[in-house]
Every structure is written in C-alpha cells, then in structure tokens.
Design a protein around this motif. Structure first.
Motif, mmCIF file in Angstrom:
data_model
loop_
_atom_site.group_PDB
_atom_site.id
_atom_site.type_symbol
_atom_site.label_atom_id
_atom_site.label_comp_id
_atom_site.label_asym_id
_atom_site.label_seq_id
_atom_site.Cartn_x
_atom_site.Cartn_y
_atom_site.Cartn_z
ATOM 1 N N TYR A 90 0.810 -1.220 0.000
ATOM 2 C CA TYR A 90 0.000 0.000 0.000
ATOM 3 C C TYR A 90 0.849 1.280 0.000
ATOM 4 O O TYR A 90 0.322 2.361 0.257
ATOM 5 N N GLY A 91 2.133 1.139 -0.290
ATOM 6 C CA GLY A 91 2.986 2.310 -0.440
ATOM 7 C C GLY A 91 3.086 2.685 -1.900
ATOM 8 O O GLY A 91 3.238 1.827 -2.774
ATOM 9 N N LEU A 92 3.022 3.972 -2.201
ATOM 10 C CA LEU A 92 3.011 4.459 -3.571
ATOM 11 C C LEU A 92 4.329 5.151 -3.869
ATOM 12 O O LEU A 92 4.708 6.110 -3.191
ATOM 13 N N CYS A 93 5.044 4.668 -4.888
ATOM 14 C CA CYS A 93 6.329 5.252 -5.274
ATOM 15 C C CYS A 93 6.091 6.258 -6.401
ATOM 16 O O CYS A 93 5.497 5.920 -7.424
ATOM 17 N N MET A 94 6.563 7.477 -6.203
ATOM 18 C CA MET A 94 6.351 8.549 -7.180
ATOM 19 C C MET A 94 7.509 8.539 -8.184
ATOM 20 O O MET A 94 8.589 9.047 -7.913
ATOM 21 N N ARG A 95 7.272 7.959 -9.359
ATOM 22 C CA ARG A 95 8.345 7.783 -10.346
ATOM 23 C C ARG A 95 8.749 9.091 -11.002
ATOM 24 O O ARG A 95 9.818 9.193 -11.599
ATOM 25 N N SER A 96 7.920 10.118 -10.891
ATOM 26 C CA SER A 96 8.253 11.401 -11.503
ATOM 27 C C SER A 96 9.388 12.099 -10.777
ATOM 28 O O SER A 96 9.992 13.031 -11.302
ATOM 29 N N MET A 97 9.686 11.657 -9.551
ATOM 30 C CA MET A 97 10.761 12.271 -8.778
ATOM 31 C C MET A 97 12.092 11.628 -9.153
ATOM 32 O O MET A 97 12.163 10.457 -9.504
ATOM 33 N N SER A 98 13.189 12.413 -9.073
ATOM 34 C CA SER A 98 14.513 11.904 -9.451
ATOM 35 C C SER A 98 15.023 10.873 -8.460
ATOM 36 O O SER A 98 15.774 9.975 -8.810
ATOM 37 N N THR A 99 14.633 10.989 -7.188
ATOM 38 C CA THR A 99 14.981 9.994 -6.173
ATOM 39 C C THR A 99 13.689 9.349 -5.699
ATOM 40 O O THR A 99 12.627 9.985 -5.733
ATOM 41 N N PRO A 100 13.750 8.079 -5.258
ATOM 42 C CA PRO A 100 12.510 7.412 -4.852
ATOM 43 C C PRO A 100 11.822 8.156 -3.722
ATOM 44 O O PRO A 100 12.443 8.468 -2.701
ATOM 45 N N THR A 101 10.559 8.473 -3.901
ATOM 46 C CA THR A 101 9.763 9.146 -2.891
ATOM 47 C C THR A 101 8.504 8.333 -2.675
ATOM 48 O O THR A 101 7.725 8.134 -3.600
ATOM 49 N N CYS A 102 8.325 7.855 -1.460
ATOM 50 C CA CYS A 102 7.181 7.013 -1.138
ATOM 51 C C CYS A 102 6.148 7.779 -0.333
ATOM 52 O O CYS A 102 6.497 8.645 0.480
ATOM 53 N N LYS A 103 4.903 7.460 -0.563
ATOM 54 C CA LYS A 103 3.834 7.981 0.275
ATOM 55 C C LYS A 103 2.766 6.910 0.385
ATOM 56 O O LYS A 103 2.638 6.039 -0.493
ATOM 57 N N CYS A 104 2.028 6.955 1.463
ATOM 58 C CA CYS A 104 0.918 6.023 1.626
ATOM 59 C C CYS A 104 -0.256 6.531 0.792
ATOM 60 O O CYS A 104 -0.507 7.738 0.732
#
Length: 826
Positions: free
Chosen positions: A294-308
């Motif tokens: 249920y964690g969402l990885c934001m691929r648009s960011m240059s470094t991995p950024t996760c949010k619930c």
C-alpha cells in the motif's frame, strides 16, 4: 517447438543458409576456427571473455561489430581448460563439446532417433540449429535454449501442460558467462507480464500486457513502436513473447545484464558502437516493492519518494521517516463488515465502502482477470467480494481485481492505468452536509482574501506613484554620477570624443548590428586596437537597468569563453559599453548562411558546443557569483579569429548567491523558442533555464537551422519535434546539417551523442534536465547517457498563428524580438 517463431513471419527468410560449410561428425569446429552465418551477420566459435586462454567457451556473437556482444553461450558452467577442443555432432544427432581427452564438456541434450546424417549450421538470424539431412527436421536449436540474450525471432515462453518454460539467465559478471543471480521470464498470469528475479525474490516487473505494450513501462506509450509480440492461449495454458526486431534498424538485441537490467540495444549496421534503445529498471521506483504494501512510489521524482495512498498510514512511523519503506502502510480505518454476496444497494450509502481512484498507475502485482463485462460491473463485483481490495478496468484488458494487499505500486507523471482502491466510507469525501459546510467556508475565506488583497493593492499603487515621481526627478543624473565615481575594477572610462573618433562619429558603414536597446558599431582606437561599441538608445526605458547590470556584472567575470568588456562611457544621455572586437562576428552569421556555414564543419561545430558549455560552467559553478544568462542564443555567441566561441550580452543576466538556485520575475524578456517553459509561463528562471536554451542552441548548431524558421515533414514539425523523431528513429545522425555531413564513424557517434544531450537539455520539467557540470562531463566522456523524455512543444515557433496567440495572451510579459537587448552582436 518451432511454432513459437511464427508470429514474426516477415523474418523467416533469415533462416536461409545455403552455400555454407556446416558442422558434422567428420567436420568438427575446433579452437581458433569460426563458423559464419551465410550473410556474415553472426559468428560461432571459441572465445574467452577475460582474454584468458585458460578458460574458453563456445558462443555466438555479432560479426564485425565492436564492441563484441555475445548472444549465446553453450558451456556456461563448464569452460574448456585444455589447449584443444572440438564442437561436433554425435552419431545420434546431439551437438557435443569434447576436450582433448574426448571428455564431454557440454551436450545439446538427450539422444534422439535420426537418420544418422545430421549437420549443425548457423542461420542468418543467429540461431544455431541441428538438422536431420534426410527429413529436414530441426532436432535442436539455440533459440529454444537462450542464455542472457534475445535476438529477433527468439522468444520467451511458458507451457503449463508440459511444465516447460523459456527464460533468460544473466551472466555472473561481465567477464564470467556462468549463470548469474538474475532470471527473466514471462509469467503465466492473465494477462501475462515480464518478471525479473534476483535469486528467489522479485526484482523488477513490466506490469500486465495491454494489447501492444506492457502497462508498467511508461516509455511504451502510444508513440513507441513496440518490437515485442505477445500470444497467449489461456485454454491450452501457453504464452509466447517474441522479439520481432526494432523497426528501421538493421541490428538489435535484448540482454539481461549481470546487474539485473533488461536492455535493448540497436545499431544501423554500423561496425562501431551500440545505442541503448531501452533500459529497465530505469529508476529506483521500478525496483519491486520499493515502498512496501500500500505504499506508492512517485516515479516522476529523481529519487525514490514514497507515500501512503489515501486512507493508509505508515506501518512504522519511525522506519518510514528514516527512509525505510519496505514495511509499507496499513489502513487507517477498517472496511465495513463484509456483506458477502448481498447487494450493496440494500445498505446505507454512509456505511458501505467506496473507492478512491488513482491515475497514471503501474498496476500492482498479484492481479486476477475476471469475467465482469464493463467498468460498473467490475466495481460492483469487487464491492461484493469480501477480499477485494482494488479493481481496474481497461479497454485493452478488461476487469482486473486484487484480492491481496497491493504491492509494487508506482505512479507515473503520465501514462499508466486508473486503479480504484477500496476504502472505508469515512475516508472518502464525506456526507453531503459536510461538503456544503466545507464549500461555504472556503468560499467565504476566498471572498475576504480578495477584498483585502484589492485594498492593499490600491494603497500600494498610491504609494508607488508618489515615490516614482520623486525618483524620476533625481534618477537621470544620480545614476550617472554614482556610476562614474565607482571603482569598476579592470575597466576604462572612455571620453565621448574618443568613441566618436573611433567609430567615425557612429558612421553607418561601421554599424555591426541593432537591437531593442541600441546599436553596435565597429571602432578603432588611436593605437590601432579594434573595438566593438554598444550605444544604448536614449529612448529605451529598460536600457538603464540593463546597462548597469551588464557593466557591474561582466567587469567581474573573466573566462576565455566569455566576451571581454574593456570599458564604458557616460555623457549626457549617452550610455556606451566598449568590448573587445570579434573578427568573425556572431555564430548566427555563419550557421544560418548558406555559404558561410560550410566554413564550420562538424569538428568546428563540436568545438563551439564544448566552448559554450565551458563558458556556462564558469557562469553557473566556477565564478565567485552564480550567474544565469537568460538569453543564450546563436546571435549572442561571438567567434574569435580561430572560431572559438565567447558568450556575450549580459544585460538580462541575474546573479545568485549562497544556496539560492532560482528567482522569479514579473517581466519575461528573451527570445521565443530559446526560453524554457517555466520561464515563459511563470517567470521562474534558474540555471536550468540556461540549460534549456543551450539544448536548443546545440540542436541549431547540429542542424544548421534556426528554431524560429525550422520545419520538416508534411506536418511542419519544429526543430525539437524533428530532433526527437530523428533520435527515436536513427539515433539523431540524420539531424546533422546535410551540407557538412561526415560519414566518419567518430563524427557520427559524436553527432548522435550531442543530439541526445540536446534533447535531455530541452525536457519540459526543469528537474529532468542535467546541470551544466553533467553536460560538460557527457560531452567529454563516453559514459552511457540517460534516455530523454519527449519534449513538450508548448512554443511551436514554426507556427506564426501559435506564436501570435501566445504573445497576445501574455502581452504584458513579452517584448517583441526587436525590443530585446539580446539582439545586439558585435
């Protein structure tokens, strides 16, 4: 198993192999001998990947292409350690490798019944086949036993009834062909997906197949010509993924590398160099389960950024805040008590669960295809299923549901699928009454803010008008006196009569150019030194600010790729800057002239590109002040007697100090086509604004065409569109100015590299563009380059109507090109 190659019938002619000495029982292949395909594309023989003759392998490679790429290896786990060895065919039709003691080091498989007359041959497709001479039957072929590489016509497959599968296994390292820890396969799910394993753990997956592409690879958008073909037979439990070659390219292959990357390389049949066409995983978000359940990885960011995702919170706040996201997220509010298969319409709408729709998603893993007919049936089916946690409906797939926790969720900036995640009703928008209250409160607050803002603006204008009247009375004389009394180090103060004498009283015969802030003249001092004189127009309202800015700024900047300011003159209404004279004037006078362009061949153009980049590196990183030029273009690049470039015209430049990296202006000056999207629309400028302009300038230097007048094809595509199309189809080599095209391999490789770097510089998002230090490194090294994103052509300078519309919409921000100080050029 030959049926698995028929999806690419266009290539069947590649199997022709007449007039070719084959491997037979009486004619084995020994060390230092090689066997070529009939057309000379591939070669079979013994090789040592680490140049050691003590460990040799039998393999197939592309013939005549450097660096050498091995596409198949026979004895991966049992290398030849003796000085002699033979690859031959046994009496029962098996292909075998024997050492000097006739010990079998490798065999193609079990014994088969044959006519005792067999041969092995290497086809034009790179497939090594064993054929029964009497029946013509294929007894064995290397395409059915791949190692780490797929060639056109080869495939991955699974066959559930026969418990067989065809996979790729990586090398252990770049110099060790033995099986490594990575394995790539086609999964038997419906629809199937590509999956790379690292040992026993998933490492990267492609997402489910949607008609012609993998949904988890955003690069496979509608513009991507997919070289893969999928055939899945759900009834018989088989699936085949075939590589059908890249369109418009002579040679291509797919390789699973020793570090787990799936790469597609191509070349146009050139004997040197490979171009990386695709790479996956490309970013950290692509790695399996980066953000946990249920964690969402934001691929648009240059470094991995996760949010619930909405309705979920980190399972461990401490771990999550420290960057350890592997445990993922848990529901904040539990779902309503399960109603089994009862109709949801009998329950209160305030107590039943609902769905939160997320766009641009890579579908999570562990999905199931259902028989629900449309999107609403898909939704209702999930809602009635107690274990269903999400659903997705796609016209290319149908209804997918998830009955387990959602794992490996990635959100792209564009592309992907819509996923509807099941949440408790309280986690959604709330009741109608709450909506009305929230809306009313927001509306009232906005009204109050507008009233206050209007009042403050009125008061501010009254104050500014009063101050402006006073300032106008004193500014005309005070700025001149203050400037004249300053100690501007390294600059000379020229008397007006000296300037008039040098320019023959500003004779029109000495005029070099004209722009919105004045005219540039050629002059000669009494000692014979030639100068360039910029005479600012007295009628220019903005000229004073730009004059002061350029004088103070450029006096502090010294670099071989920046034009040198010698001095200045102030007398009455006259404001004059004196520069060193550049005998070859500006780059545009060469680049866009049909005859003079021939004087700057590709090596000279490449030198100019590197010189401009070095000048920018000084401005952005190496000078004591960080400077953004804001008007980088061909007319502002001057050329000395050796055609070395010098950046000029700093009237629009801005300085940054400390950690400041961007600024904002309410007036946008510059030249259409060169200005970055964020600067045009919001007034925000930074180093990345100059990078965008540099990218446009690079493409102009390569093509010899001006962005404001460039068009190609029936659709009149602009320079950026044509550069992208050229890079996508030919690696960018055909973008080079036809009049100076060079067939030498070094020039071709440099052109292709520069086109790719230029496209990286003009990417729409500033964060995606490289900085100037990275650009200089890429220009001077042979490192692999990242794949650029397709530019968004928000300013189509080839379309006059488009330009007119955008200029009118922002007429308070733009100046006409005639009124932009970047036009002067000594």
């Amino acid at each position: 198993m030959g049926i698995f190659y028929f999806p690419c019938l266009l290539f069947l002619t590649m199997f022709s192999s007449y007039g070719f000495a084959d491997i037979t029982t009486s004619n084995p292949l020994s060390i230092r001998q090689t066997l070529s395909s009939p057309d000379g594309s591939f070669e079979l023989g013994f090789f040592s990947p680490n140049s050691s003759q003590n460990r040799q392998y039998v393999g197939i490679w592309f013939k005549g292409v450097t660096p050498r790429v091995y596409v198949w290896v026979a004895n991966r786990e049992n290398p030849v350690t003796s000085s002699t060895a033979n690859l031959t065919i046994s009496s029962n039709g098996s292909l075998i490798l024997l050492d000097d003691k006739q010990k079998t080091l490798w065999s193609s498989g079990e014994e088969v019944l044959t006519s005792n007359e067999c041969r092995a041959q290497l086809s034009n497709s790179g497939n090594l086949v064993v054929i029964d001479n009497v029946t013509g039957t294929y007894l064995w072929q290397s395409f059915e036993h791949p190692t780490d590489t797929m060639l056109p016509l080869s495939s991955l497959m699974y066959d559930i009834p026969n418990n067989t599968r065809r996979v790729l296994t990586s090398w252990k390292s770049n110099t060790d062909p033995s099986p490594g820890e990575f394995l790539a396969e086609l999964t038997p799910e419906v629809p199937p997906q590509g999956l790379v394993w690292k040992g026993s753990s998933p490492y990267w997956r492609s997402g489910p197949w949607v008609e012609t592409r993998f949904s988890g690879i955003p690069e496979m958008d509608k513009t991507y010509v997919n070289p893969l073909k999928m055939v899945q037979d759900v009834v018989n439990g088989t699936g085949v993924l075939t590589f059908c070659a890249l369109r418009n390219f002579d040679v291509s292959y797919i390789k699973l590398t020793s570090d787990g990357s799936v790469d597609i390389h191509r070349t146009n049949g050139d004997t040197t160099g490979w171009i990386k066409h695709f790479e996956g995983p490309l970013r950290s978000c692509d790695l399996y389960g980066t953000c946990g359940p249920y964690g969402l990885c934001m691929r648009s960011m240059s470094t991995p950024t996760c949010k619930c995702v909405r309705g979920f919170v980190p399972k461990s706040e401490d771990e999550w805040n420290s960057g350890n996201w592997t445990r993922g997220c848990v529901r904040r509010t539990e779902l309503s008590p399960c109603q089994g298969n009862s109709s949801s319409t009998t329950q209160s709408k305030d107590t039943t669960d609902g769905f939160y729709r997320v766009a641009n998603m890579k579908p999570p893993d562990a999905y199931e295809l259902t028989s629900f007919g449309d999107a609403e049936q898909c939704r209702q089916g999930c809602l009635r299923n107690c274990s269903c946690s999400a659903f997705a409906y796609s016209n290319g797939i149908g209804c997918l549901v998830w009955n387990q926790e959602l794992l490996d969720m990635v959100q792209f900036s564009e592309g992907g699928e819509f996923i509807s995640i099941r949440l408790a009703r309280s986690e959604l928008a709330g009741s109608k009454r709450i909506k009305i209250i929230v809306f009313s409160t927001i509306s009232l607050c906005v009204f109050i803010i507008l009233v206050l803002a209007t009042f403050c603006c009125w008061r501010y204008r009254l104050k500014q008008n009063g101050e402006a009247r006073v300032a106008m009375e004193i500014s005309e004389d005070s700025w001149k006196n203050n400037l004249k009394s300053q100690d501007v180090s390294g600059l000379n103060f020229f008397e007006m009569h000296t300037i008039q004498t040098a320019t023959n009283d500003f004779s029109i015969s000495n005029k070099l150019g004209q722009g919105g802030f004045g005219t540039v003249y050629k002059g000669k001092l009494k000692d014979g030194k030639e100068i360039a004189v910029k005479r600012l127009s007295s009628s220019s309202g903005e000229g004073t600010e730009e004059f002061m800015n350029e004088l103070k700024l450029i006096s502090k900047l010294q670099h071989r790729n920046l034009v040198r300011l010698l001095g200045y003159c102030i007398e009455g209404e006259e404001k004059i800057l004196v520069y060193e004279f550049m005998v070859n004037k500006s780059l545009d006078t060469f680049l866009f002239d049909m005859k003079k362009k021939l004087e700057i061949d590709w090596p000279k153009r490449f030198n100019i590109i590197q010189g401009i980049a070095r000048g920018l590196l000084y401005l952005h990183r190496d000078s004591f002040l960080r400077v953004v030029h804001r008007d980088l273009k061909a007319s502002n690049i001057l050329l000395d007697e050796k055609l070395n470039p010098k950046i000029s015209d700093f009237g629009l430049a801005r300085m940054f100090q400390g950690t400041q990296n961007q600024d904002n202006t309410n007036r946008v000056f510059g030249t259409l086509g060169y200005m970055s999207p964020e600067y045009v629309w919001t007034g925000t400028f930074s180093e990345k604004s100059d990078i965008y302009s540099f990218g446009v300038l690079m493409l102009e230097i390569i093509s010899g065409k001006e962005i404001s007048s460039f068009s190609c094809g029936e659709e009149d595509k602009n320079l950026l569109a044509c550069a992208w199309e050229s890079w996508s189809e030919t690696g960018g080599v055909d973008l080079l100015d036809y009049d100076i095209a060079d067939s030498e391999s070094d020039s071709v490789e440099a052109v292709m590299r520069c086109v790719q770097i230029g496209l990286m510089c003009v990417q729409h998002q500033a964060m995606d563009r490289p900085n100037i230090k990275q650009v200089v490194t890429m220009l001077t090294s042979t490192m692999d380059l990242p794949k650029p994103k397709q530019p968004m052509f928000v300013l189509d300078t080839s379309d006059e109507d488009s330009l007119s519309l955008k200029s009118n919409d922002h007429k308070d921000l733009f100046s006409d090109d005639e009124n932009i100080p970047a036009q002067e050029k000594p």
